[in-house]
Design an enzyme around this catalytic site. Structure first.
Site, PDB file in Angstrom:
ATOM      1  N   LYS A 114       0.879  -1.163   0.035  1.00 33.83           N
ATOM      2  CA  LYS A 114       0.044  -0.157   0.012  1.00 33.83           C
ATOM      3  C   LYS A 114       0.682   1.143  -0.116  1.00 33.83           C
ATOM      4  O   LYS A 114       1.853   1.230   0.583  1.00 33.83           O
ATOM      5  CB  LYS A 114      -0.912   0.111   1.179  1.00 33.83           C
ATOM      6  CG  LYS A 114      -2.197   0.773   1.164  1.00 33.83           C
ATOM      7  CD  LYS A 114      -3.228  -0.010   0.591  1.00 33.83           C
ATOM      8  CE  LYS A 114      -4.729   0.844   0.515  1.00 33.83           C
ATOM      9  NZ  LYS A 114      -5.791   0.023   0.196  1.00 33.83           N
ATOM     10  N   GLY A 219     -25.644   3.051   2.519  1.00 35.48           N
ATOM     11  CA  GLY A 219     -24.766   3.767   1.648  1.00 35.48           C
ATOM     12  C   GLY A 219     -25.040   3.101   0.316  1.00 35.48           C
ATOM     13  O   GLY A 219     -24.636   1.871  -0.027  1.00 35.48           O
ATOM     14  N   GLY A 221     -23.913   4.152  -2.590  1.00 30.64           N
ATOM     15  CA  GLY A 221     -22.859   5.044  -3.665  1.00 30.64           C
ATOM     16  C   GLY A 221     -22.466   3.941  -4.648  1.00 30.64           C
ATOM     17  O   GLY A 221     -23.291   3.085  -5.146  1.00 30.64           O
ATOM     18  N   VAL A 223     -20.664   0.948  -4.975  1.00 33.74           N
ATOM     19  CA  VAL A 223     -20.900  -0.297  -4.687  1.00 33.74           C
ATOM     20  C   VAL A 223     -22.398  -0.582  -4.227  1.00 33.74           C
ATOM     21  O   VAL A 223     -22.769  -1.517  -4.880  1.00 33.74           O
ATOM     22  CB  VAL A 223     -19.961  -0.839  -3.790  1.00 33.74           C
ATOM     23  CG1 VAL A 223     -20.072  -2.386  -3.454  1.00 33.74           C
ATOM     24  CG2 VAL A 223     -18.363  -0.628  -4.169  1.00 33.74           C
ATOM     25  N   TYR A 225     -25.242   0.809  -4.795  1.00 31.77           N
ATOM     26  CA  TYR A 225     -26.037   1.078  -5.888  1.00 31.77           C
ATOM     27  C   TYR A 225     -26.071  -0.380  -6.588  1.00 31.77           C
ATOM     28  O   TYR A 225     -27.138  -0.843  -7.129  1.00 31.77           O
ATOM     29  CB  TYR A 225     -25.517   2.433  -6.667  1.00 31.77           C
ATOM     30  CG  TYR A 225     -26.490   2.505  -7.898  1.00 31.77           C
ATOM     31  CD1 TYR A 225     -27.770   2.741  -7.765  1.00 31.77           C
ATOM     32  CD2 TYR A 225     -25.889   2.202  -9.110  1.00 31.77           C
ATOM     33  CE1 TYR A 225     -28.569   2.688  -9.064  1.00 31.77           C
ATOM     34  CE2 TYR A 225     -26.555   2.281 -10.277  1.00 31.77           C
ATOM     35  CZ  TYR A 225     -28.023   2.507 -10.317  1.00 31.77           C
ATOM     36  OH  TYR A 225     -28.592   2.664 -11.682  1.00 31.77           O
TER      37      TYR A 225
END
Ligand code: NAD
Length: 389
Positions: A114, A219, A221, A223, A225
């Protein structure tokens, strides 16, 4: 180094690594330091951690490679307003270990890495800054492959691509895998199917319709949706919430969902609670309000603290560990290395359901939480004796 007195530069960048380069028309004056992070919170035997400084663009970044025993490290680059270098470095260490676990359980044959960039994504971004970051990624010679993460967009990665080929998640028009959200959503859907099948005592019938199942989605958004679409097509009833009313309206119109205020979502009588917003929403208070038999959603770091996993178990709520159920995105990206193929990525993503069934059954047999089982599987596959911080 100003990270802390316990972090020191072991080696300056080798000859040729600290330089001025004008080949692309942009001047670089960069310095790479390999760090000894043994005393930094989140250190877990990381293979390599570097600090990246570029005077010209003001880039300050850390790249942490946790474990490459299963393959080349692959993980996103986060840009955040870290209060200190130590906070940024700690985040990079923890996130990169998390990526090792995620890849190991998802069987992507990739390692965990990362990057974090210190800065305000709304104020400090520039093409030159991301090109400078790309130079550092390139200097690692492919040990680490970067991608977008919180605060970093596909466009930013296009800037990175100008300096290195070790970048994934670029637009499909560039032959890359594009937005990972739809594949993440599909993996979460497969995971919900597996959890419902287990609760309904038909663990091998994971592809059944969800006609009598209600899912509360926190939520809607990218994902959330896309997840709602799968659930709606399978016959599930949806109760949704979001802090953005336009997202709620869209889900209500397209999927016949009903809606509640954000704070009321924990009290909804549903079979499944699907956290698809920010992390940490399943905290010690919220877990006691949940009326669902299953917690399964896309959000990273869903449990505010590890003790919540035990409370879920005690309340007989089946928890699909977040980094297992939301691995569709990195599974999708991992297919770039062999010539991207969406169909193969989707078939691999479907296996999330089988993996979760194994985790659920093992947790039941061993009398431990599903979160612990997931960590054990990751550690077994990594062959490591390290534990999550
Ligand atoms: P997103 O920003 O598109 O969607 C998140 C939605 O949650 C937004 O619509 C936002 O308004 C809403 N929201 C924020 N706070 C809320 C609250 N308190 N109550 C209700 N709604 C709230 O993000 P996304 O890409 O859909 O990702 C969702 C989650 O899944 C994140 O935690 C992300 O880290 C994780 N995740 C995403 C992917 C991916 O492929 N996008 C992969 C793995 C994990």
């Amino acid at each position: 180094m100003q990270v802390s007195t316990t972090v020191k530069a072991d080696t300056e960048m080798k000859a040729g690594d600290s330089s001025a380069d004008t080949s692309s028309g942009i001047e670089f004056d960069y310095q790479l330091e390999t760090l000894d992070c043994h005393d930094i919170p989140g250190f877990a035997g990381h293979e390599l951690v570097i600090a990246c400084n570029d005077a010209k663009t003001g880039l300050r970044a850390f790249i942490a490679i946790h474990n490459t025993s299963l393959g080349q490290a692959l993980g996103g680059c986060r840009m955040w307003r870290y209060a200190s270098d130590e906070e940024a470095l700690t985040d990079a260490l923890r996130l990169s270990q998390g990526m090792s676990y995620k890849h190991a359980v998802a069987d992507t044959q990739q390692g965990g890495g990362k990057a974090v960039i210190v800065g305000d994504p709304r104020r400090d971004k520039s093409d030159a800054l991301f090109q400078a970051f790309g130079r550092f990624v390139d200097s690692l010679g492919g040990q680490y492959v970067t991608a977008e993460d919180v605060g970093v967009s596909v466009d930013d990665m296009v800037s990175v691509r100008q300096q290195t080929k070790h970048v994934a998640g670029l637009p499909t028009s560039m032959g890359s895998s594009g937005d990972p959200s739809p594949v993440t959503a599909y993996g979460v859907y497969c995971g919900i199917q597996a959890a419902v099948a287990l609760k309904q005592r038909r663990p091998h019938d994971v592809h059944a319709r969800l006609d009598n199942v209600t899912v509360a989605v926190q939520g809607v958004g990218n994902v959330g949706y896309a997840l709602c679409r799968h659930l709606h097509n399978a016959g599930a009833k949806l109760v949704v919430t979001d802090v953005h009313q336009s997202n709620v309206t869209r889900a209500c119109i397209e999927f016949s969902a009903t809606s509640v205020d954000p704070e009321a979502i924990y009290d909804v009588s549903a079979d499944v609670f699907a956290p698809c917003a920010l992390g940490g929403t399943v905290n010690s208070q919220a877990v006691l309000r949940l009326k669902s038999a299953i917690v399964a959603g896309a959000a990273n770091n869903q449990l505010a603290e590890p003790a919540v996993a035990k409370t879920l178990t005690d309340r007989n709520i089946l928890y699909a560990p977040d980094y297992v159920i939301n691995a569709g995105g990195i599974i999708n990206i991992s297919y770039e290395k062999q010539g991207y193929n969406l169909d193969k990525a989707m078939r691999h993503t479907e296996r999330i359901g089988e993996t979760l069934t194994e985790i659920f059954q093992r947790a039941n047999t061993e009398g431990i939480s599903t979160a612990e089982v997931a960590d054990h599987i990751a550690q077994e596959r990594l062959g490591a004796s390290t534990s999550r911080p």
